[in-house]
Write an enzyme that holds these catalytic residues in place. Structure first.
Site, PDB file in Angstrom:
ATOM      1  N   LYS A   7       6.412  -9.843 -10.438  1.00 36.26           N
ATOM      2  CA  LYS A   7       7.020  -8.578 -10.868  1.00 36.26           C
ATOM      3  C   LYS A   7       7.951  -7.980  -9.807  1.00 36.26           C
ATOM      4  O   LYS A   7       8.840  -7.203 -10.138  1.00 36.26           O
ATOM      5  CB  LYS A   7       5.939  -7.580 -11.267  1.00 36.26           C
ATOM      6  CG  LYS A   7       5.172  -8.028 -12.505  1.00 36.26           C
ATOM      7  CD  LYS A   7       4.210  -6.989 -13.012  1.00 36.26           C
ATOM      8  CE  LYS A   7       3.491  -7.499 -14.249  1.00 36.26           C
ATOM      9  NZ  LYS A   7       2.656  -6.471 -14.895  1.00 36.26           N
ATOM     10  N   SER A  58       0.871 -12.896 -25.076  1.00 34.63           N
ATOM     11  CA  SER A  58       2.172 -12.337 -25.453  1.00 34.63           C
ATOM     12  C   SER A  58       2.861 -13.113 -26.582  1.00 34.63           C
ATOM     13  O   SER A  58       3.410 -12.494 -27.509  1.00 34.63           O
ATOM     14  CB  SER A  58       3.092 -12.262 -24.228  1.00 34.63           C
ATOM     15  OG  SER A  58       2.623 -11.317 -23.299  1.00 34.63           O
ATOM     16  N   LYS A 106      -0.054  -4.851   2.258  1.00 34.91           N
ATOM     17  CA  LYS A 106       0.413  -4.544   0.904  1.00 34.91           C
ATOM     18  C   LYS A 106       0.059  -3.109   0.515  1.00 34.91           C
ATOM     19  O   LYS A 106       0.844  -2.421  -0.145  1.00 34.91           O
ATOM     20  CB  LYS A 106      -0.190  -5.525  -0.098  1.00 34.91           C
ATOM     21  CG  LYS A 106       0.397  -6.922  -0.013  1.00 34.91           C
ATOM     22  CD  LYS A 106      -0.162  -7.813  -1.114  1.00 34.91           C
ATOM     23  CE  LYS A 106       0.474  -9.199  -1.070  1.00 34.91           C
ATOM     24  NZ  LYS A 106      -0.069 -10.069  -2.142  1.00 34.91           N
ATOM     25  N   VAL A 116      -7.404  -4.102 -15.754  1.00 38.08           N
ATOM     26  CA  VAL A 116      -6.125  -4.426 -16.386  1.00 38.08           C
ATOM     27  C   VAL A 116      -6.166  -5.796 -17.053  1.00 38.08           C
ATOM     28  O   VAL A 116      -5.343  -6.097 -17.932  1.00 38.08           O
ATOM     29  CB  VAL A 116      -4.955  -4.364 -15.377  1.00 38.08           C
ATOM     30  CG1 VAL A 116      -4.799  -2.963 -14.815  1.00 38.08           C
ATOM     31  CG2 VAL A 116      -5.115  -5.380 -14.271  1.00 38.08           C
TER      32      VAL A 116
END
Length: 265
Positions: free
Chosen positions: A65, A16, A161, A216
């Site tokens: 997140k 990033s 989860k 991903v």
């Protein structure tokens, strides 16, 4: 000079800073983007720095997140629906969480060779199997529902989860970890692959042919998951373009007036 961060743990793999700093330079924006590895106990303090003006924007990666949500002033509709935040910005002194992973995933999947952009509606009617129930998974499920996939299946090591995600997405079909059902596209949304030694315990020889394997993870560019699929002549795609598209949307948000966005609750 404005300051932006990506936070997570681990964080060394993140590209990033390279991407955003390039965009800042190209657009003559006086800003710097850094990466910071934090512990969960550091989240509140990091958000406070943004609230106090020391940080102007934050990207959030694994495993925070969801963890950042209690410390934000507000969520937009996408963050509310997915219970996942990967981008944080300020508007009128409020610290707001949003989700650019949804758009990033949809654009990246639509532009694969398997599903060229002009035929993005080919996702409609497809059977999708997702491995993993981490912070990005809800974004992927939301995007796939928007693209009208016929069946979305989820397999995760921790059953609780997976069940929590089914509460958000009732049409989700849960599959025992290690079991493989018929699919057109399989997506690795776990962190297994960040290390070269990581392997996902599935039988690649029982998956038929002509599938799309999507990971991903983008660094390394080919995880063992993708390498095993490639050996069997399946189409493979990593998360590089998802990363680029979600970053592009975050950059757009940070560098225009946030109040042009609608749908804030």
């Amino acid at each position: 000079m404005k300051k932006y961060l990506v936070i997570g743990n681990p964080i060394d793999h993140s590209l990033s800073p390279r991407l955003h700093n390039y965009w800042f330079k190209e657009n003559n924006i006086d800003a710097v983007y850094e990466k910071k590895q934090i512990k969960e106990s550091d989240i509140e303090g990091t958000i406070s720095e943004m609230r106090n003006g020391k940080i102007d924007g934050i990207n959030v990666t694994v495993p925070y997140k969801k963890s950042v949500i209690p410390f934000l002033d507000q969520l937009d509709n996408l963050a509310i629906k997915t219970k996942s935040v990967n981008t944080i910005y300020k508007d009128k002194n409020k610290v707001i969480g949003t989700n650019t992973d949804i758009l990033g995933f949809e654009l990246s999947l639509s532009s694969t060779k398997f599903l060229p952009l002009k035929n993005k509606n080919e996702v409609k009617g497809k059977k999708i199997l997702i491995l993993g129930a981490g912070g990005v998974t809800s974004s992927i499920i939301f995007a796939l529902e928007q693209m009208e996939a016929s069946t979305i299946m989820l397999s995760n090591r921790t059953k609780e989860k997976a069940e929590n995600l089914k509460k958000l997405f009732p049409q989700l079909e849960l599959v025992e970890w290690g079991n493989i059902k018929n699919f057109n596209i399989i997506i690795n949304a776990t962190s297994l692959g960040l290390k070269k030694s990581d392997k996902i315990p599935i039988n690649y020889d029982q998956m038929g042919s002509g599938k799309l394997f999507y990971d991903v993870i983008y660094n390394p560019s080919k995880t063992n998951f993708l390498l095993e699929a490639e050996k069997r002549s399946h189409q493979i795609e990593n998360g590089k373009m998802m990363f680029v598209y979600q970053a592009q949307e975050a950059f757009r948000l940070w560098t225009i007036a946030p109040n042009v966005w609608s749908g804030l609750l």
